[in-house]
Design a protein around this motif. Sequence first.
Motif, PDB file in Angstrom:
ATOM      1  N   VAL A 214      38.021  30.417  41.861  1.00 52.27           N
ATOM      2  CA  VAL A 214      37.421  30.906  43.164  1.00 52.27           C
ATOM      3  C   VAL A 214      36.873  29.746  44.050  1.00 52.27           C
ATOM      4  O   VAL A 214      36.799  29.954  45.148  1.00 52.27           O
ATOM      5  CB  VAL A 214      36.115  31.643  42.871  1.00 52.27           C
ATOM      6  N   ALA A 218      38.344  30.496  47.328  1.00 50.98           N
ATOM      7  CA  ALA A 218      37.303  31.060  48.383  1.00 50.98           C
ATOM      8  C   ALA A 218      36.246  30.117  48.638  1.00 50.98           C
ATOM      9  O   ALA A 218      35.517  30.350  49.494  1.00 50.98           O
ATOM     10  CB  ALA A 218      36.652  32.283  47.430  1.00 50.98           C
ATOM     11  N   ASP A 223      32.047  32.958  40.520  1.00 48.56           N
ATOM     12  CA  ASP A 223      32.162  34.376  40.965  1.00 48.56           C
ATOM     13  C   ASP A 223      30.826  35.040  40.622  1.00 48.56           C
ATOM     14  O   ASP A 223      30.488  35.348  39.209  1.00 48.56           O
ATOM     15  CB  ASP A 223      33.492  35.037  40.063  1.00 48.56           C
ATOM     16  N   ILE A 228      33.941  39.200  42.610  1.00 47.10           N
ATOM     17  CA  ILE A 228      35.264  39.180  43.251  1.00 47.10           C
ATOM     18  C   ILE A 228      36.232  39.749  42.139  1.00 47.10           C
ATOM     19  O   ILE A 228      37.216  40.413  42.328  1.00 47.10           O
ATOM     20  CB  ILE A 228      35.629  37.514  43.173  1.00 47.10           C
ATOM     21  N   GLU A 231      36.769  43.474  42.028  1.00 48.17           N
ATOM     22  CA  GLU A 231      37.743  44.080  43.186  1.00 48.17           C
ATOM     23  C   GLU A 231      39.320  43.827  42.841  1.00 48.17           C
ATOM     24  O   GLU A 231      40.174  44.363  43.713  1.00 48.17           O
ATOM     25  CB  GLU A 231      37.545  43.265  44.512  1.00 48.17           C
ATOM     26  N   LEU A 271      43.204  36.117  45.007  1.00 46.54           N
ATOM     27  CA  LEU A 271      42.043  35.972  44.668  1.00 46.54           C
ATOM     28  C   LEU A 271      41.407  36.669  43.707  1.00 46.54           C
ATOM     29  O   LEU A 271      40.872  36.314  42.689  1.00 46.54           O
ATOM     30  CB  LEU A 271      41.123  35.805  45.834  1.00 46.54           C
ATOM     31  N   GLU A 272      41.460  38.064  43.955  1.00 45.37           N
ATOM     32  CA  GLU A 272      40.679  39.140  43.317  1.00 45.37           C
ATOM     33  C   GLU A 272      41.330  39.256  41.845  1.00 45.37           C
ATOM     34  O   GLU A 272      40.687  39.412  40.836  1.00 45.37           O
ATOM     35  CB  GLU A 272      40.579  40.347  44.105  1.00 45.37           C
ATOM     36  N   ALA A 275      40.842  36.291  39.596  1.00 42.23           N
ATOM     37  CA  ALA A 275      39.477  36.242  39.023  1.00 42.23           C
ATOM     38  C   ALA A 275      39.317  37.508  37.868  1.00 42.23           C
ATOM     39  O   ALA A 275      38.642  37.061  36.895  1.00 42.23           O
ATOM     40  CB  ALA A 275      38.396  36.393  40.115  1.00 42.23           C
ATOM     41  N   ARG A 276      39.913  38.530  38.202  1.00 44.40           N
ATOM     42  CA  ARG A 276      39.602  39.688  37.105  1.00 44.40           C
ATOM     43  C   ARG A 276      40.534  39.383  36.166  1.00 44.40           C
ATOM     44  O   ARG A 276      40.026  39.611  34.901  1.00 44.40           O
ATOM     45  CB  ARG A 276      40.515  40.810  37.839  1.00 44.40           C
TER      46      ARG A 276
END
Length: 389
Positions: A214, A218, A223, A228, A231, A271-272, A275-276
Motif C-alpha cells: 500500500v 497508495a 492498510d 483497502i 474492497e 491495489l485492492e 492488499a486482499r
Amino acid sequence: MANEGSVKRAIGLMSGTSMDGIDLALLDTDGDAVVLRGASSFTPFDPKFRKRLEVGLEAAKAIEERDQRPGDLVAIETELTDLHARAVQAFLTREGLPAGDIDVIGFHGQTVLHRPRQALTVQLGDGAVLAAETGIDVVYDLRARDMELGGQGAPLVPAYHRALAAGLSGDWAGKMPVAFVNIGGISNITYIGADGTLLAFDSGPGNALIDQWVTRHAGIPYDSGGAIASEGRVLSGLANRYLSSPFFTARERISLDRNDFLPPEDHEAGLEDGARTLAFVTAAAIEKAQAHLPEKPKLWILTGGGRHNRMIVEDLTVATRHSGEVIIAEEAGLNGDSMEAEAWAWLAVRSLAGLPITYPGTTGVTEPATGGVLACSKGTQTQAVKPEN
C-alpha cells in the motif's frame, strides 16, 4: 535499584519489523509469575526517518560481522538510540515518574539483519548510550547468546506469553491449548499446551508485505483496519505462489528475515486485490502453523498491529472454525499493542535474575538459555548477563 526484593519496575522498548515507531510499556514483575501491567505509549517514527531505516535495510545486507555498520547505519543507529531515549523521557514526564523509580529498561533496538542459518543477527541501538541518556540501567542484545548456543535468536516473547496464559481469567481461563499470534511485520505463533508444552516459531508474512504494497501503490504506510483489502478479492494464483513456499512444509521451523518474502510485482495485482490477497496469505500462513503443533489450539489470541486488519481476522476465523476460537488480545483483558514491549521489560528482569529466556521448543537452542548485556547508567561499562548458577 529503586525497588527492593525480586519484583522490579521495568520499561520495555520495542521497534518491530513494521518499522512504524517505538512501543513502550511499564511493568512491575519478578520476571516470572508476577506480571503487573502499567501504562504504555507509542512514539511514531516520522516518514523521513522511516525511509532512512528502509534504506538502512539495504545497506545491512552487506553485513558479515555483528559490529559492522556499512553505509549510513552508524548515523541511523545514533538517531535511533536518541529517539528511544526521548520516548522514555517523554513517557516518564507524562506519567509523573522520576527515572529513579525505574529499575531497568529492556531495549530491543531495530533489527536490520537476521540470518539464523549463519547465527547472525543485528539490532541497531546502543544500550550504553541509552543508559547514559536516561539515567536507567539497560539490558539489551537479548538475542545473541541464544544464537551462540545453536538457537535462531527468535522468537523471544513466548516465555512471556506463557506467563500471560497462566493469568487468563473468566471465559478464557484454562482454555488449552492456547496460541498467541503476534501479527507484526512477520507473524509468529506461541503454542502453550495443557501440559505446559511451549513451542514457538515464525508462521510467515505478517503486515510487512501489506505495508510495502500500500505504500508503493497508495502512498500510505499501512492498510488501516483492512479497509483497502475489503474492497478487493483474493487472487488465488498469487496466493498459492506464496503458500507453496517450502517454508510452510519444511520440518525445521526457521526464523524469518523481512526479505524472505517480498511483495508482488506491480503487474500482478491492483491495489485492492493485492492488499486482499496478502491479508489472506497472512491468515492462511497462520492456519498452516497447526501442522507443526501437537494439537490444534482451542483459543487463538491475536496481538500486534495485524489484529486490527479485519480481513486477516475474518480469514483466520473461517480457517480455524472447526478447531478453536479466535479473539483479539483485548477480549482477554490484554493489550495487543504493547505486549511485545511488555515482554521486553519482563525479559530484562528475567535476564538480570539469570533465568532462561529461550528454550529448545521456541528458538531451537540446545538448552534453556538466558542472555543479554547489561549497560549500567553510572558509566559506560557493559557486562554480559550471566546465569546465577
